[in-house]
Motif scaffolding. Structure first.
Motif, PDB file in Angstrom:
ATOM      1  N   UNK A 455     -47.759 -14.387  13.762  1.00  0.00           N
ATOM      2  CA  UNK A 455     -47.816 -13.117  12.845  1.00  0.00           C
ATOM      3  C   UNK A 455     -48.079 -13.979  11.429  1.00  0.00           C
ATOM      4  N   UNK A 456     -48.887 -13.369  10.805  1.00  0.00           N
ATOM      5  CA  UNK A 456     -49.468 -13.440   9.308  1.00  0.00           C
ATOM      6  C   UNK A 456     -48.730 -12.396   8.314  1.00  0.00           C
ATOM      7  N   UNK A 457     -48.071 -12.923   7.366  1.00  0.00           N
ATOM      8  CA  UNK A 457     -47.387 -12.098   6.453  1.00  0.00           C
ATOM      9  C   UNK A 457     -47.610 -12.317   5.228  1.00  0.00           C
ATOM     10  N   UNK A 458     -48.112 -11.282   4.128  1.00  0.00           N
ATOM     11  CA  UNK A 458     -48.553 -11.590   2.821  1.00  0.00           C
ATOM     12  C   UNK A 458     -47.408 -10.893   2.068  1.00  0.00           C
ATOM     13  N   UNK A 459     -46.980 -11.629   1.048  1.00  0.00           N
ATOM     14  CA  UNK A 459     -45.866 -11.567   0.152  1.00  0.00           C
ATOM     15  C   UNK A 459     -46.146 -11.604  -1.306  1.00  0.00           C
ATOM     16  N   UNK A 460     -45.969 -10.925  -2.200  1.00  0.00           N
ATOM     17  CA  UNK A 460     -46.197 -11.117  -3.670  1.00  0.00           C
ATOM     18  C   UNK A 460     -45.286 -12.074  -4.201  1.00  0.00           C
ATOM     19  N   UNK A 461     -45.558 -12.851  -5.130  1.00  0.00           N
ATOM     20  CA  UNK A 461     -44.603 -13.628  -5.852  1.00  0.00           C
ATOM     21  C   UNK A 461     -43.668 -12.689  -6.500  1.00  0.00           C
ATOM     22  N   UNK A 462     -42.606 -13.231  -7.076  1.00  0.00           N
ATOM     23  CA  UNK A 462     -41.861 -12.606  -8.194  1.00  0.00           C
ATOM     24  C   UNK A 462     -40.938 -11.280  -7.399  1.00  0.00           C
ATOM     25  N   UNK A 551     -47.885 -16.116   3.594  1.00  0.00           N
ATOM     26  CA  UNK A 551     -48.625 -16.510   2.468  1.00  0.00           C
ATOM     27  C   UNK A 551     -47.962 -15.729   1.157  1.00  0.00           C
ATOM     28  N   UNK A 552     -47.807 -16.458  -0.012  1.00  0.00           N
ATOM     29  CA  UNK A 552     -47.279 -15.813  -0.793  1.00  0.00           C
ATOM     30  C   UNK A 552     -48.550 -15.658  -1.655  1.00  0.00           C
TER      31      UNK A 552
END
Length: 834
Positions: A455-462, A551-552
């Motif tokens: 699974x590939x997950x994108x998450x914004x920092x902060x 991935x941040x």
């Protein structure tokens, strides 16, 4: 030791006897035996020890009628439980054998027992009536005349039912007994001497019937013979015995036979009427009818071969004389069997549900099949539908076991609707069906399985602590606890940080929700790779794994920072400027540089150096000249930060100018830093001394272009570097177009979005990036790569060695795939995260 040997020998002998006997035990018991009478040591004959009876649950299986025997729970013996009447159970059938099924559980086995109920002489012979009246004409009844009598019946069988007859002494009458076979005996009263009504008008005789039992039982019937006068000819039939065969499905009112009796008398004495004799049973009269005038014998009710196979009808023909005379004949009617009974199927035992890992050959149910017809009409064939995964095994005549033939899989079929079909051998055959519902119980034979291996997950920092990043789900087709899945996080790698992945994220055990333990910082960690484990609650527990690549995504949370001058270089390209106070990056700075009057347009005066801790567009910097506004003497490169002359410098420009330069990134919203550049103008060395007075530490020298003899060489060098820069930028632009075309027409990777507002999950094994809800971009790395690290850099080219260079817009930062080693440029305008 001797006891064990004897027990083993006894078991072996019993098994051998069992095999030779065809798997059937036989016992006998006399009828009318008292309750509790021991019929046989069933448990002992089956080789069971006393301690096994309760555990293995030895019991009888009922098959439709009361057996009157039971298995003693204490001793395992077969004992009489209620009154045994052989005549009630079997009638005249011999031998009277009851077929019983004995069920032995754990493991499930069935044994067949044949119990013969022997006859005792408990029934005395019985005549149809206690008294019979006969009328005999004196003149016509000659010696030798016969009057048939109905014999007595005995409900017993064998010797107990063999009857002998005796007539009380008489000089006018004798008894004639003719035995046609074992079952049928003809009795007639014979006149031995002429009768004289005037001498004796009435003769009273006693007929006695005795059976062959020990002790013998007897029954009597009184015969009253009245001697009549006149009408001296009795009707006579053509035959004394008529034999007829009739199918059991004959319809009512069907004519069987036309009987005719002739009377030699005349007038009223010749008129004959037909009727059944007085000895005919009422049940027979309900089935047959004879026309009093015509003698036509026909059916009234429905015949049933399974109830009665034959009938003996005594027909009487009586004239209308006074006194009337009668003649007799017997109609022997044989009922022919037709296939009018369908087979019957009973389920005597059912063991459900069946575990899906049950071994082949497991007995699921015991069945009993019968057909009341005889011969081929009563021979039954059985089959099971569907043919798989169950089958039928014949264990005894009329008994079958439903066994498992193929492996079960509850996840494929959770319940079977099984139909047992029975068909007899009649023409046409009759069929019967019995449905069985066989549920399959679950075992834990399926491990939880994720929809994707990676699974590939994108998450914004902060992001906020506790924010949901994604929701993972593993499917387990088992049921109940075997299919209840719990999730846990295995240790993983945090790219760019020293801590493990479990310090950043956690997974909820029940729902599989992936959430952040703390805000993520792209500048601290860019990629998290870890495993999520799904474990079911079965016994033993089974598990499945999936890899998560998080991935941040960078946010524009860092403003550009100005760097101090490089220092120590010659000419304006080497720096030509100095920091105000600090040696590190800062948000604002005051810088100094010098230039000489007469410098042509395009001459580089200084270079503003800045850096941004963010990445991508957020770190792509552009430089703007805020003051002075309008057409001034200087300009700044939009992306290079090089401050150069916009035109030839003149003495009218004054001894110096102050430039306010703003450095902005491309983030949303954009962040900026400001630099104040003071440029000293003068004649070559004077400008340098003026600049040196402001910053004595630099020790800057005038650029070659400011001296009178170096103008031509500087221009030549500037042209060379300009050509090199143009070629390099064109190559990068061409490469960006090729990569964009390949990306534009390449197959898109599937994108999965988690429920969180700031999380985009990509279904591609190597990662697929989606930057906004309106516009999507894909980033793919070489097949088999576990992850892809991204580097952002801004290509810088060395300036011409002194001399003017044409300002060319600098390309946006390029992206480098460290796995495949290829570069590509991000599309414009900059992306925005939702």
């Amino acid at each position: 030791m001797g006891v064990c040997v004897r027990a083993v020998l006894r078991v072996l002998v019993l098994q051998a006897a069992w095999a030779l006997g065809g798997g059937q035990l036989r016992y006998s018991v006399p009828e009318e035996a008292e309750g509790g009478t021991v019929v046989g040591r069933l448990a002992q004959d089956l080789g069971l020890e006393a301690g096994e009876l309760e555990a293995r649950r030895l019991r009888l299986v009922a098959k439709g009628r009361r057996a009157s025997v039971e298995v003693s729970g204490a001793s395992g013996a077969l004992v009489v439980s209620s009154r045994l009447d052989r005549e009630e159970l079997c009638g005249k059938s011999a031998p009277c054998a009851l077929r019983l099924e004995v069920l032995l559980e754990r493991p499930l086995r069935v044994f067949h027992v044949e119990l013969e109920v022997t006859d005792i002489n408990d029934n005395a012979p019985l005549f149809p009536a206690a008294r019979k009246n006969l009328s005999v004409a004196e003149s016509l009844t000659l010696p030798g005349s016969r009057f048939p009598l109905e014999g007595a019946s005995d409900a017993d069988i064998g010797a107990n039912a063999q009857l002998s007859y005796k007539l009380s002494p008489s000089e006018h009458f004798a008894l004639e007994v003719i035995s046609k076979d074992v079952k049928k005996t003809s009795v007639a009263l014979v006149v031995t001497k002429a009768l004289d009504r005037e001498a004796m008008p009435v003769h009273r005789l006693l007929l006695t019937a005795s059976d062959g039992g020990r002790p013998s039982l007897s029954g009597t019937m009184e015969l009253v013979v009245s001697v009549l006068d006149v009408n001296d000819n009795a009707p006579e039939f053509n035959q004394s015995v008529y034999k007829v065969q009739l199918p059991e499905n004959s319809p009512p009112a069907m004519v069987i036979l036309h009987l005719r009796a002739a009377d030699k008398d005349e007038g009223i004495n010749q008129e004959v009427s037909y009727a059944f004799s007085d000895t005919t049973a009422a049940k027979v009269k309900d089935l047959f009818r004879i026309d009093a005038k015509s003698g036509e014998l026909s059916t009234v009710g429905k015949l049933d071969f399974e109830d009665v196979e034959s009938y003996d009808l005594e027909i009487e023909a009586r004239d209308k004389g006074s006194p009337s005379l009668s003649g007799h004949c017997r109609v022997e009617l044989e009922v022919l069997d037709v296939n009018d009974n369908a087979p019957e199927v009973w389920v005597t035992s059912l063991s459900v549900p069946v575990p899906e890992d049950a071994a082949l050959g497991t007995v699921v149910a015991l069945l009993s099949v019968s057909d009341r017809d005889s011969g081929a009409n009563g021979r039954v064939r059985c089959a099971v539908w569907p043919a798989a995964p169950f089958g039928l095994v014949a264990t005894f005549e009329g008994s079958y076991s439903l066994v498992l033939r193929e492996a079960l899989d509850r996840e494929r079929v959770a319940e079977y609707e099984v139909e047992v079909r029975a068909e007899d051998g009649g023409a046409p055959p009759l069929r019967a069906r019995r449905g069985l519902r066989v549920p399959v119980s679950d075992v834990n034979d399926n491990a939880p399985a994720f929809a994707q291996a990676v699974y590939t997950v994108l998450a914004r920092e902060n992001n906020a602590a506790g924010a949901e990043l994604a929701r993972l789900w593993a499917r387990d087709p088992d049921e109940a606890d075997n299919g209840r899945v719990s999730y846990s996080l295995a240790e993983g790698v945090a790219g760019g940080a020293s801590r493990s992945a479990s310090s950043y994220v956690s997974v909820e055990a029940e729902s599989g929700r992936l959430w952040a333990l703390q805000p993520l910082d792209y500048e601290e960690v860019q990629v998290l790779q870890f495993e999520v484990r799904a474990v079911d609650a079965g016994e033993p527990a089974l598990c499945g794994n999936a890899t998560v690549q998080l991935f941040v995504v960078d946010e524009n949370d860092n403003a550009p920072a100005l760097l101090p001058p490089a220092g120590g270089g010659a000419g304006p390209w080497a720096g030509g400027a100095s920091g105000s106070a600090s040696a590190g990056p800062s948000a604002s700075a005051s810088l100094w540089a010098w230039a000489a009057w007469g410098w042509p347009a395009g001459q580089v005066v200084a270079k503003i150096r800045a850096v941004d801790a963010d990445s991508g567009y957020n770190a792509w910097l552009r430089y703007e000249l805020r003051e002075p506004r309008g057409k001034g003497a200087f300009r700044v490169g939009l992306y290079s930060g090089e401050v150069s002359t916009a035109r030839a410098l003149e003495e009218a420009d004054g001894p110096g100018q102050t430039l306010l330069i703003v450095v902005r990134d491309h983030g949303e919203p954009a962040r900026s830093a400001t630099a104040t550049l003071s440029v000293s103008l003068g004649e070559g060395g004077e400008a340098a001394l003026a600049a040196g007075a402001g910053s004595p530490s630099l020790g800057l020298r005038p650029a070659a272009g400011a001296e009178g003899g170096g103008g031509g060489a500087a221009a030549t060098a500037t042209n060379v570097w300009l050509v090199v820069a143009i070629c390099a930028v064109s190559s990068l632009f061409l490469l960006a177009l090729v990569l964009y075309g390949a990306w534009r027409w390449a197959p898109r990777a599937a994108v999965l979005s988690g429920p969180g507002p700031a999380t985009l999950v990509c279904a591609s094994e190597v990662g697929s990036w989606s930057y906004s809800q309106r516009q999507s971009r894909s980033l793919c790395v070489a097949d088999g790569a576990g992850k892809s690290d991204l580097m952002v850099f801004s290509p810088n080219f060395p300036p011409p060695a002194g001399g003017a260079a044409k300002e060319t817009p600098q390309d946006p930062p390029a992206l480098l795939d460290t796995v495949s080693g290829t570069f590509f440029s991000p599309p414009l305008p900059p992306f925005r995260l939702p």
